[in-house]
Write a protein that holds these residues in place. Structure first.
Motif, PDB file in Angstrom:
ATOM      1  N   PHE A 169       0.819  -1.204   0.000  1.00 13.85           N
ATOM      2  CA  PHE A 169       0.000   0.000   0.000  1.00 13.85           C
ATOM      3  C   PHE A 169       0.859   1.262   0.000  1.00 13.85           C
ATOM      4  CE2 PHE A 169      -2.619   3.155   2.300  1.00 13.85           C
ATOM      5  CZ  PHE A 169      -3.684   3.226   1.422  1.00 13.85           C
ATOM      6  N   ILE A 170       1.914   1.275   0.804  1.00 12.36           N
ATOM      7  CA  ILE A 170       2.773   2.455   0.919  1.00 12.36           C
ATOM      8  C   ILE A 170       3.701   2.594  -0.281  1.00 12.36           C
ATOM      9  CG2 ILE A 170       4.658   3.484   2.253  1.00 12.36           C
ATOM     10  CD1 ILE A 170       1.931   3.859   3.517  1.00 12.36           C
ATOM     11  N   PHE A 171       4.354   1.501  -0.683  1.00 14.06           N
ATOM     12  CA  PHE A 171       5.369   1.586  -1.720  1.00 14.06           C
ATOM     13  C   PHE A 171       4.870   1.220  -3.104  1.00 14.06           C
ATOM     14  CE2 PHE A 171       7.787   0.844   2.214  1.00 14.06           C
ATOM     15  CZ  PHE A 171       8.464   2.048   2.241  1.00 14.06           C
ATOM     16  N   GLY A 172       3.706   0.628  -3.184  1.00 12.72           N
ATOM     17  CA  GLY A 172       3.142   0.240  -4.472  1.00 12.72           C
ATOM     18  C   GLY A 172       1.988   1.135  -4.855  1.00 12.72           C
ATOM     19  N   ASN A 173       1.275   0.726  -5.866  1.00 12.97           N
ATOM     20  CA  ASN A 173       0.113   1.480  -6.326  1.00 12.97           C
ATOM     21  C   ASN A 173      -1.097   0.556  -6.418  1.00 12.97           C
ATOM     22  OD1 ASN A 173       1.384   4.050  -6.766  1.00 12.97           O
ATOM     23  ND2 ASN A 173       2.483   3.080  -8.427  1.00 12.97           N
ATOM     24  N   ALA A 174      -1.239  -0.349  -5.442  1.00  7.80           N
ATOM     25  CA  ALA A 174      -2.319  -1.330  -5.466  1.00  7.80           C
ATOM     26  C   ALA A 174      -3.630  -0.697  -5.005  1.00  7.80           C
ATOM     27  CB  ALA A 174      -1.990  -2.516  -4.576  1.00  7.80           C
TER      28      ALA A 174
ATOM     29  N   VAL B 163     -15.529  15.755 -14.244  1.00 12.57           N
ATOM     30  CA  VAL B 163     -14.390  16.533 -13.770  1.00 12.57           C
ATOM     31  C   VAL B 163     -13.562  15.616 -12.883  1.00 12.57           C
ATOM     32  CG1 VAL B 163     -13.602  18.521 -12.437  1.00 12.57           C
ATOM     33  CG2 VAL B 163     -15.687  18.697 -13.809  1.00 12.57           C
ATOM     34  N   LEU B 164     -12.315  15.410 -13.269  1.00  9.67           N
ATOM     35  CA  LEU B 164     -11.376  14.624 -12.469  1.00  9.67           C
ATOM     36  C   LEU B 164     -10.608  15.594 -11.586  1.00  9.67           C
ATOM     37  CD1 LEU B 164      -9.644  12.063 -11.827  1.00  9.67           C
ATOM     38  CD2 LEU B 164      -8.275  12.686 -13.819  1.00  9.67           C
ATOM     39  N   TYR B 165     -10.565  15.312 -10.285  1.00  7.59           N
ATOM     40  CA  TYR B 165      -9.842  16.202  -9.376  1.00  7.59           C
ATOM     41  C   TYR B 165      -9.158  15.401  -8.283  1.00  7.59           C
ATOM     42  CZ  TYR B 165     -13.925  15.693  -6.290  1.00  7.59           C
ATOM     43  OH  TYR B 165     -14.933  15.195  -5.499  1.00  7.59           O
ATOM     44  N   ALA B 166      -8.160  16.007  -7.683  1.00  5.59           N
ATOM     45  CA  ALA B 166      -7.436  15.399  -6.572  1.00  5.59           C
ATOM     46  C   ALA B 166      -7.724  16.208  -5.321  1.00  5.59           C
ATOM     47  CB  ALA B 166      -5.946  15.378  -6.851  1.00  5.59           C
ATOM     48  N   GLU B 167      -8.133  15.503  -4.284  1.00  8.47           N
ATOM     49  CA  GLU B 167      -8.389  16.150  -3.005  1.00  8.47           C
ATOM     50  C   GLU B 167      -7.403  15.599  -1.986  1.00  8.47           C
ATOM     51  OE1 GLU B 167     -11.880  16.873   0.321  1.00  8.47           O
ATOM     52  OE2 GLU B 167     -12.267  15.525  -1.338  1.00  8.47           O
ATOM     53  N   ALA B 168      -6.665  16.492  -1.350  1.00  5.56           N
ATOM     54  CA  ALA B 168      -5.689  16.090  -0.340  1.00  5.56           C
ATOM     55  C   ALA B 168      -6.304  16.275   1.047  1.00  5.56           C
ATOM     56  CB  ALA B 168      -4.429  16.926  -0.466  1.00  5.56           C
TER      57      ALA B 168
ATOM     58  N   HIS C 205      -3.161  12.205   2.478  1.00  2.00           N
ATOM     59  CA  HIS C 205      -3.801  11.094   1.771  1.00  2.00           C
ATOM     60  C   HIS C 205      -4.501  11.750   0.580  1.00  2.00           C
ATOM     61  CE1 HIS C 205      -5.237   6.891   1.913  1.00  2.00           C
ATOM     62  NE2 HIS C 205      -6.172   7.378   1.124  1.00  2.00           N
ATOM     63  N   ILE C 206      -4.179  11.317  -0.617  1.00  2.00           N
ATOM     64  CA  ILE C 206      -4.703  11.944  -1.828  1.00  2.00           C
ATOM     65  C   ILE C 206      -5.797  11.066  -2.425  1.00  2.00           C
ATOM     66  CG2 ILE C 206      -4.132  12.985  -4.050  1.00  2.00           C
ATOM     67  CD1 ILE C 206      -2.526  14.201  -1.784  1.00  2.00           C
ATOM     68  N   TYR C 207      -6.948  11.665  -2.671  1.00  2.00           N
ATOM     69  CA  TYR C 207      -8.066  10.984  -3.312  1.00  2.00           C
ATOM     70  C   TYR C 207      -8.232  11.558  -4.711  1.00  2.00           C
ATOM     71  CZ  TYR C 207      -9.375   9.298   1.309  1.00  2.00           C
ATOM     72  OH  TYR C 207      -9.376   8.688   2.529  1.00  2.00           O
TER      73      TYR C 207
ATOM     74  N   TYR D   8      -8.933   6.480  -7.561  1.00  2.76           N
ATOM     75  CA  TYR D   8      -7.706   5.981  -6.950  1.00  2.76           C
ATOM     76  C   TYR D   8      -7.407   6.826  -5.722  1.00  2.76           C
ATOM     77  CZ  TYR D   8      -2.911   4.533  -6.224  1.00  2.76           C
ATOM     78  OH  TYR D   8      -1.769   4.055  -5.655  1.00  2.76           O
ATOM     79  N   ASP D   9      -6.803   6.209  -4.702  1.00  3.65           N
ATOM     80  CA  ASP D   9      -6.372   6.987  -3.540  1.00  3.65           C
ATOM     81  C   ASP D   9      -5.197   6.304  -2.882  1.00  3.65           C
ATOM     82  OD1 ASP D   9      -7.425   5.680  -0.701  1.00  3.65           O
ATOM     83  OD2 ASP D   9      -8.656   5.083  -2.404  1.00  3.65           O
ATOM     84  N   GLY D  10      -4.458   7.081  -2.133  1.00  2.00           N
ATOM     85  CA  GLY D  10      -3.334   6.538  -1.396  1.00  2.00           C
ATOM     86  C   GLY D  10      -2.568   7.630  -0.684  1.00  2.00           C
ATOM     87  N   PRO D  11      -1.857   7.258   0.399  1.00  2.00           N
ATOM     88  CA  PRO D  11      -1.037   8.256   1.080  1.00  2.00           C
ATOM     89  C   PRO D  11       0.192   8.589   0.245  1.00  2.00           C
ATOM     90  CG  PRO D  11      -0.731   6.105   2.072  1.00  2.00           C
ATOM     91  CD  PRO D  11      -1.787   5.951   1.020  1.00  2.00           C
ATOM     92  N   TYR D  12       0.556   9.824   0.226  1.00  2.00           N
ATOM     93  CA  TYR D  12       1.763  10.317  -0.455  1.00  2.00           C
ATOM     94  C   TYR D  12       1.736  10.090  -1.965  1.00  2.00           C
ATOM     95  CZ  TYR D  12       2.983   8.959   4.316  1.00  2.00           C
ATOM     96  OH  TYR D  12       2.966   8.738   5.660  1.00  2.00           O
ATOM     97  N   LYS D  13       0.602   9.853  -2.555  1.00  2.00           N
ATOM     98  CA  LYS D  13       0.509   9.560  -3.987  1.00  2.00           C
ATOM     99  C   LYS D  13       0.132  10.837  -4.738  1.00  2.00           C
ATOM    100  CE  LYS D  13       1.151   5.189  -3.238  1.00  2.00           C
ATOM    101  NZ  LYS D  13       2.378   4.541  -3.461  1.00  2.00           N
ATOM    102  N   CYS D  14       1.125  11.658  -5.009  1.00  2.00           N
ATOM    103  CA  CYS D  14       0.885  12.939  -5.677  1.00  2.00           C
ATOM    104  C   CYS D  14       1.190  12.804  -7.167  1.00  2.00           C
ATOM    105  CB  CYS D  14       1.757  14.023  -5.068  1.00  2.00           C
ATOM    106  SG  CYS D  14       1.388  14.301  -3.327  1.00  2.00           S
TER     107      CYS D  14
END
Length: 161
Positions: A29-34, A114-119, A132-134, A149-155
């Motif tokens: 979860f942290i190091f991958g993009n699963a 509309v695709l957006y990223a919410e931190a 955590h980025i959604y 897609y979402d994940g911590p530190y995934k900018c």
């Protein structure tokens, strides 16, 4: 008493397996993009969405397993090269509220989404910038929101073609 020893051995072995699987999932979860959610499949032309990490010069597409690396477009993206229309921003802010921290957004080619990223800060005021980025898609016709897609530190910068 022998049954208690067997029970404790069984529970201890199961707990060890659960712990091992939990640690492996956490590292992935942290190091991958699963990401195994499939809600994104309801979005028209989701295949046209590209997540770009300009720092690492890598690009990703959403697949069943999460984000899969694809050929990097070889361009340097900055905010000025992305679709940052005021209308799209207002739609997102209206849906998410003024307190939402929207980091990037773009419209679908047909204008339906509309695709957006919410931190969302997970550091709760600490000195770190842990977010955590959604990555969400707002359907402009019915107002529904789907997390793609979402994940911590995934900018990532997100583009939609």
């Amino acid at each position: 008493m022998k049954w208690l020893q067997r029970f404790l051995l069984l529970v201890g072995g199961s707990a060890g397996a659960v712990l091992l699987v939990s640690v492996m999932y956490f590292l992935l979860f942290i190091f991958g993009n699963a990401d195994f959610s499939q809600a994104y499949r309801n979005i028209d032309n989701y295949e046209g969405i590209t997540f770009i990490n300009t720092y690492k010069h890598k690009a990703y597409k959403r697949t069943f397993w999460g984000l899969q690396e694809v050929e990097y477009p070889g361009v340097s993206l900055d905010r000025h090269e992305l679709d940052q229309s005021d209308e799209a921003y207002e739609l997102v802010k209206e849906k998410e509220g003024d307190a939402a921290w929207i980091t990037c957004f773009t419209t679908s080619p047909d204008g339906k989404y509309v695709l957006y990223a919410e931190a969302i800060s997970i550091s709760k005021g600490a000195s770190t910038d842990d977010d955590h980025i959604y990555y969400r898609v707002l359907n402009t016709q019915d107002g529904s929101v789907t997390t793609i897609y979402d994940g911590p530190y995934k900018c990532f910068w997100a583009t939609w073609q």
